[in-house]
Design a protein around this motif. Structure first.
Motif, short mmCIF file in Angstrom:
data_model
loop_
_atom_site.label_atom_id
_atom_site.label_comp_id
_atom_site.label_asym_id
_atom_site.label_seq_id
_atom_site.Cartn_x
_atom_site.Cartn_y
_atom_site.Cartn_z
N ARG A 184 30.95 -74.95 38.00
CA ARG A 184 32.63 -74.76 38.82
C ARG A 184 32.59 -72.87 39.06
N PRO A 185 33.11 -72.95 39.96
CA PRO A 185 33.19 -71.89 40.66
C PRO A 185 34.28 -71.18 40.37
N TYR A 186 35.03 -70.44 39.92
CA TYR A 186 35.80 -69.61 39.09
C TYR A 186 35.61 -68.43 39.55
N ALA A 187 36.56 -67.76 39.59
CA ALA A 187 36.52 -66.44 40.20
C ALA A 187 35.68 -65.47 39.06
N TRP A 188 36.52 -65.78 38.00
CA TRP A 188 35.84 -64.75 37.38
C TRP A 188 34.24 -65.09 36.55
N GLY A 189 33.74 -65.79 37.08
CA GLY A 189 32.15 -65.92 36.99
C GLY A 189 30.85 -65.26 37.72
N SER A 190 30.41 -64.63 37.06
CA SER A 190 28.92 -64.31 36.78
C SER A 190 28.34 -65.02 38.47
N THR A 191 27.23 -64.60 39.13
CA THR A 191 26.91 -64.50 40.53
C THR A 191 25.54 -65.10 40.42
N THR A 192 25.26 -64.38 39.06
CA THR A 192 23.17 -64.52 39.18
C THR A 192 22.85 -65.10 37.59
N ALA A 193 23.89 -65.27 36.09
CA ALA A 193 23.95 -65.48 35.39
C ALA A 193 23.28 -67.64 34.92
N ILE A 194 23.71 -67.69 35.41
CA ILE A 194 23.60 -69.33 35.80
C ILE A 194 22.23 -69.43 36.37
N PRO A 195 21.68 -69.11 38.20
CA PRO A 195 21.06 -68.93 38.67
C PRO A 195 19.73 -68.84 37.93
N LEU A 205 12.29 -81.32 29.88
CA LEU A 205 13.42 -80.71 30.25
C LEU A 205 13.06 -79.35 30.32
N THR A 206 13.90 -78.53 31.39
CA THR A 206 13.44 -76.98 31.82
C THR A 206 14.50 -76.14 31.83
N PRO A 207 14.67 -75.23 31.56
CA PRO A 207 16.80 -74.33 31.30
C PRO A 207 17.18 -74.92 32.21
N GLY A 208 18.20 -75.00 31.73
CA GLY A 208 19.73 -75.99 32.50
C GLY A 208 20.04 -77.40 32.22
N GLU A 209 18.68 -77.39 32.36
CA GLU A 209 18.30 -79.11 31.97
C GLU A 209 19.20 -80.18 30.72
N SER A 210 20.03 -81.00 30.96
CA SER A 210 20.75 -81.81 29.90
C SER A 210 20.40 -83.39 29.77
N VAL A 211 20.61 -84.04 28.65
CA VAL A 211 20.98 -85.48 28.50
C VAL A 211 21.60 -86.17 27.66
N PHE A 212 22.10 -87.18 28.07
CA PHE A 212 22.90 -87.87 26.89
C PHE A 212 22.15 -88.82 26.51
N VAL A 213 22.31 -89.48 24.58
CA VAL A 213 21.60 -90.26 24.43
C VAL A 213 23.36 -90.15 23.74
N PRO A 214 22.56 -92.18 23.96
CA PRO A 214 24.50 -92.67 23.38
C PRO A 214 24.22 -93.21 21.80
N ALA A 215 24.86 -93.60 21.44
CA ALA A 215 25.08 -93.52 19.89
C ALA A 215 24.38 -94.93 19.44
N GLY A 216 22.80 -94.32 18.41
CA GLY A 216 22.30 -95.27 17.73
C GLY A 216 20.84 -95.50 18.84
N GLU A 217 20.46 -94.51 19.65
CA GLU A 217 19.53 -94.89 20.20
C GLU A 217 18.50 -94.18 20.26
N LYS A 218 16.92 -94.12 19.46
CA LYS A 218 16.61 -93.69 19.02
C LYS A 218 15.54 -92.35 19.74
N THR A 219 15.62 -91.44 19.36
CA THR A 219 14.73 -90.50 20.00
C THR A 219 14.01 -89.15 18.99
N GLU A 220 13.16 -88.40 19.88
CA GLU A 220 13.03 -87.25 19.10
C GLU A 220 12.72 -86.04 19.95
N VAL A 221 12.78 -84.53 19.29
CA VAL A 221 12.75 -83.34 20.19
C VAL A 221 11.49 -83.01 19.59
N SER A 222 10.19 -82.83 20.43
CA SER A 222 9.08 -81.90 20.65
C SER A 222 8.82 -81.01 21.58
#
Length: 411
Positions: free
Chosen positions: A9-20, A382-399
């Motif tokens: 979202r490009p709200y006027a108060w946003g940083s021009t550099t932090a998310i990029p 995943l790399t910085p800024g990437e995300s995933v949705f895990v449905p309820a009951g779905e088997k997963t692990e992080v490493s």
């Protein structure tokens, strides 16, 4: 598990550099304020799932003389809102649906403030339900600039700093606010300081905020201009108010900000903001999670509508400590930010090379967000800024290696 494609979202108060910078991409020069992850109707995340294959015989094979057969299923990009609506129990889990209804009850964000956000408060659940019903009864258009309640839900929220992060949170003691105003040496601030000294805490805070918001606009502009010049000259603890006034010259919210606690978060520290607590984010990058609501009542630092009578009904006029949160570690290495609400639960993993994978299977929906390194969520890197949705009951692990935030529900 679904990799998310998210809207910035490009709200006027946003940083021009932090998310990029976090995403490792070149800035566009435009403000990039918030990246939304979830199923908010205003900007739902997109996921790509394989569409069901048609029944045998409904799609003929293109080879001459062949027997008709099913067409191979094709990946289809679709909003997470639609996916959840198609099968809420499957995606959210029966417990979440029973407790919160057929909707994802939280919204996760990357928030990058390059300038102050509006000074604001949020209603509690009963206030939101009453306010929404009243505006519906009066047929106030949902997109009207003067509409206050966009839904019937409350909006508790938590901000966790990824960089040094400045904000305002909760009223400070009236005598402390009076001393701050008097220290500027501006004559037109004396009546506010006198009120702060003359009454018990609740009455003092209520009367002064009311006086600030109802003052003559031209007189307020002159007072704020003089106060900002003094704050700039004195510096030190007054520097934040000079910076706020630079972005909002003459705005009554500059004086309202002096009634609040100034807070500086270090990376990993967080603030929880409950109903009725006035607050504003000033500068920095963080992970924010909130109940899925748009209900905001503004006190200043904004050109938007300020409903003073309703605001004064919602604000809790009591001095509070900001209550900086630090995560509590569990045996699995998950660091949890404890809050008093059930719509969301935010935690963090700092993953190290060679450590055993951590199972995250849950009966509730989850969103996992990478903010550093290259951790694995199931089979996905995943790399910085990437995300995933895990449905309820779905088997997963992080490493792997890096920092991973986990958003889920208490159900």
């Amino acid at each position: 598990m679904d990799r998310l494609s998210n809207t910035v979202r490009p709200y006027a108060w946003g940083s021009t550099t932090a998310i990029p910078a976090l995403l490792g991409i070149a800035p566009t020069g435009e403000p990039q304020a918030e990246m939304w992850m979830g199923a908010h109707p205003g900007a739902p995340s997109l996921i790509t799932r394989t569409a069901p294959a048609p029944a045998p015989g409904t799609a003929p094979d293109s080879t001459p003389g062949s027997t008709p057969g099913p067409t191979p299923a094709a990946p289809v990009e679709q909003p997470l809102t639609d996916v959840i609506a198609a099968d809420p129990a499957r995606e959210l889990g029966p417990a979440t649906v029973e407790k919160f209804g057929p909707h994802l009850p939280f919204l996760l964000k990357l928030l990058a403030a390059g300038a102050p956000l509006s000074l604001q408060v949020h209603p509690d659940l009963t206030q939101a339900q009453q306010g929404y019903a009243d505006e519906e009864r009066r047929s106030v258009p949902i997109d009207a600039p003067h509409r206050t309640y966009k839904d019937a839900n409350h909006k508790p929220e938590l901000i966790c700093a990824l960089t040094p992060f400045d904000g305002l949170c909760g009223f400070r003691p009236p005598l402390e606010a009076a001393e701050a105003m008097e220290g500027l040496g501006v004559d037109s601030l004396k009546p506010y300081a006198d009120l702060l000294r003359a009454h018990p805490e609740e009455a003092a805070l209520r009367e002064v905020l009311t006086a600030i918001l109802s003052a003559d606009p031209e007189q307020m502009r002159q007072t704020v201009t003089a106060a900002a010049a003094a704050a700039e000259r004195i510096g030190g603890a007054y520097a934040p108010y000079a910076r706020i006034a630079h972005h909002f010259p003459g705005d009554a919210g500059v004086l309202a900000a002096m009634l609040l606690n100034y807070v500086q978060l270090q990376p990993g520290e967080a603030l929880f903001l409950g109903a009725g607590v006035p607050h504003a984010y000033l500068d920095g990058l963080g992970v924010e999670i909130m109940a899925n609501s748009d209900n905001v009542l503004r006190c200043g630092l904004t050109p938007k509508h300020i409903d003073v009578p309703e605001l004064l009904r919602i604000v809790r006029f009591e001095a509070t400590e900001p209550g900086i949160l630090r995560p509590e570690a569990s045996p699995s290495g998950e660091e949890v930010y404890e809050t008093p609400v059930d719509e969301f639960r935010l935690s963090r993993f700092d993953l190290s090379p060679g450590a055993a994978p951590v199972a995250l299977t849950a009966a509730t929906p989850q969103i996992l967000l990478c903010t550093a390194g290259t951790p694995r969520a199931g089979e996905l890197v995943l790399t910085p800024g990437e995300s995933v949705f895990v449905p309820a009951g779905e088997k997963t692990e992080v490493s792997g290696t890096g920092t991973l935030f986990r958003a889920t529900v208490v159900a």
